[in-house]
Write an enzyme that holds these catalytic residues in place. Structure first.
Site, PDB file in Angstrom:
ATOM      1  CD  GLU A  46      -3.173  -1.168   1.956  1.00 55.91           C
ATOM      2  OE1 GLU A  46      -3.242  -0.333   2.871  1.00 55.91           O
ATOM      3  OE2 GLU A  46      -4.068  -2.019   1.755  1.00 55.91           O
ATOM      4  CD  GLU A  63      -3.533  -6.234   2.719  1.00 55.29           C
ATOM      5  OE1 GLU A  63      -4.435  -5.548   3.247  1.00 55.29           O
ATOM      6  OE2 GLU A  63      -2.325  -6.016   2.888  1.00 55.29           O
TER       7      GLU A  63
HETATM    8  O1  AHR Z   1      -5.268  -6.352   6.603  1.00 56.55           O
HETATM    9  C1  AHR Z   1      -5.221  -5.232   7.433  1.00 56.55           C
HETATM   10  C2  AHR Z   1      -4.556  -4.032   6.767  1.00 56.55           C
HETATM   11  O2  AHR Z   1      -5.336  -3.623   5.697  1.00 56.55           O
HETATM   12  C3  AHR Z   1      -3.206  -4.290   6.146  1.00 56.55           C
HETATM   13  O3  AHR Z   1      -2.172  -4.202   7.059  1.00 56.55           O
HETATM   14  C4  AHR Z   1      -3.108  -3.206   5.138  1.00 56.55           C
HETATM   15  O4  AHR Z   1      -2.291  -3.546   4.036  1.00 56.55           O
HETATM   16  C5  AHR Z   1      -4.548  -2.952   4.740  1.00 56.55           C
HETATM   17  O5  AHR Z   1      -4.861  -1.610   4.737  1.00 56.55           O
END
Ligand code: AHR
Length: 515
Positions: free
Chosen positions: A196, A319
């Site tokens: 991110e 994710e």
């Molecule tokens: O999964 C939780 C968080 O969500 C992670 O650390 C981040 O990459 C995302 O914003």
């Protein structure tokens, strides 16, 4: 189970729930089946966050109460083997861009104590480090995916991590690894360059990050291993197509193997709603957000196709999952949430989307594996529970490395007030033994729905069906009732007049096997 069917003014009643008069029609296009569903679409993600690692996967090797192997719980190892976890991403998430891998190798007593800046400011004693993670992956048969620190680390630090885990001959880092007890390299293939980068990974612009990325990627040598490195650029947040455009435009193809995408099914970041005990409207809103994955993947694919029509660069959804309010009386920074039948439907529709887009999506990582967000396992001291999401991931693992059969779908709708969503989600594949699997989810929480499936080509017999369903969309497993929701034999499918007719109960996920 025998179905009790009663006709009632255009609707039918099946064991108490109504059956909509309409049916969805699915055509399996066997003639177009050519793309393999990369098993890594069924990947997972473990971050140093709350009780994912500590008091989750890892209880420490001095723990005498919970059976473990080198500190990792044996019950979790067994459950993850059954799940066939193909790839596991670690150590973050946001944590990755604060993590300095050298803090987590060598004798534990010498490891520094640091602070977990992103997740509650808790103490990180670094007792779970590189060796622990990579050995865990070996034990469960998963490929490791290391998320490198490009936010607060250095190019040298990441290139040395690659050397430490993959160096074969004599070199400072591989010698250090050997001195720390591991002679043979682990041959790690997957590396993320930051996480991110647009947010917790450094608040960069896409243009700035693409330059940083090239610098990191240049110095990530693969140390003479037979496996080539697979480098993943930190990708877009949801529908930020500009981000993907810049990665594809500005990074030469020989420097990048994958670009990531993060997307969570959140109703509203300021009002996420409870993980259990939610309303029908909240269920609808979550599933609507989950179904948006189709639009997002299609959007990023279109951008990628412009620069890479051969599809050599993978879209890595590293994710995804449902994100709700934390459970009452738990640390808000630990992101601990219950997992219900809503999450099972969310997982079912999302995995179908990934399967159907497997010509570009070649890895996905559910967030997160234990005790955080949409987990497959929850722990409580000596006990663990397998969540509804675990069961969907397990039922769907038949698609891993099978050839995707494209489907044409004439859908029907789940109506909520003045709004509606598609009710049926489906994907299909044929494995190396020529066994066909069809996974179907019915998003409608009230109505059973009929799906008629047709195809031309192979003569198939229905061998078996498995279903995940419960009487309520908020139902979940608990430490007192761990098996309330688990896959059962499904008897609602039959072949009739060269057509497979499936009657799916409300909010259910089904996998059919045909041979
Ligand atoms: O999964 C939780 C968080 O969500 C992670 O650390 C981040 O990459 C995302 O914003």
């Amino acid at each position: 189970m025998t179905l009790k069917i009663t006709v009632l003014a255009g609707l039918f009643l099946i064991n108490g729930s109504s059956l909509s008069g309409q049916a969805a029609t699915v055509t399996l296009r066997f003639a177009d089946a050519k793309t393999v569903i990369n098993k890594n679409i069924y990947g997972h993600f473990a971050e140093h966050l709350g009780h994912c690692i500590y008091d989750g996967l890892y209880v420490g090797d001095s723990n005498r109460l919970i059976p473990n192997t080198e500190g990792v719980r044996n019950d979790i190892i067994a459950a993850l083997k059954i799940l066939k976890v193909p790839v596991l991403r670690w150590p973050g998430g946001c944590f990755a861009d604060t993590y300095h891998w050298k803090d987590g190798v060598g004798p534990r007593k010498n490891r520094p104590v640091t602070i977990n800046k992103w997740w509650g400011g808790v103490t990180e004693n670094n007792s779970f480090g590189t060796h622990d993670f990579l050995n865990l992956c070996e034990r469960i048969g998963a490929d490791p995916y290391l998320a490198g620190n490009a936010g607060s680390g250095t190019v040298l630090e990441l290139s040395q991590w690659v050397e430490y885990v993959n160096g074969e001959g004599q070199s400072a880092m591989s010698d250090w690894r050997k001195a720390n007890g591991r002679i043979h390299p682990w041959n790690v293939k997957y590396f993320g360059v930051g996480n991110e980068a647009w947010g917790c990974g450094g608040n960069m612009t896409a243009e700035y990050y693409s330059n940083i990325y090239k610098q990191y990627a240049t110095f990530m040598a693969d140390w003479g291993n037979s496996k080539h490195l697979f480098r993943v650029a930190s990708g877009a947040n949801g529908d930020d197509y500009h981000w993907t455009e810049v990665m594809m435009r500005d990074i030469p193809k020989n420097m990048i193997e994958g670009v990531s995408l993060h997307y969570y099914s959140v109703i509203d970041w300021k009002a996420k709603g409870p993980a259990a005990g939610f309303s029908r409207q909240q269920y609808f809103a979550t599933i609507r957000q989950a179904l948006r994955m189709e639009e997002l993947i299609a959007g990023h694919e279109a951008v990628m196709d412009k620069y890479d029509p051969q599809k050599s660069i993978a879209l890595i959804v590293d994710e995804w999952g449902g994100w709700y309010d934390v459970e009452p009386d738990t640390n808000p920074s630990f992101l601990y949430q219950q997992n219900t039948m809503r999450d099972a439907v969310l997982a079912g529709v999302t995995l179908n989307i990934f399967n159907n887009h497997c010509n570009r999506v070649r890895m996905a990582n559910l967030a997160q594996i234990v005790n955080v967000l949409q987990s497959v396992i929850l722990t409580n001291k000596q006990k663990i529970i397998l969540t509804p999401t675990y069961h969907v991931m397990e039922m769907y693992n038949v698609h891993q490395n099978a050839t995707m059969i494209p489907v044409s779908l004439e859908n029907i709708f789940y109506v909520e007030g003045n709004d509606s969503l598609t009710a049926i989600s489906v994907s299909a594949s044929r494995d190396s033994q020529s066994v066909t699997h069809i996974s179907i989810a019915n998003t409608d929480p009230e109505k059973a729905n009929t799906v008629n499936i047709q195809w031309q080509g192979p003569v198939l017999k229905l061998e078996k069906g498995r279903i995940l369903q419960s009487s309520g969309i908020g139902d979940h497993n608990s430490f007192d009732d761990p098996d309330k929701i688990k896959p059962r034999l499904f008897t609602g499918a039959k072949i009739k007049d060269n057509e497979l007719q499936v009657i799916l109960p409300p909010a259910s996920v089904v996998v059919l096997t045909l041979r």
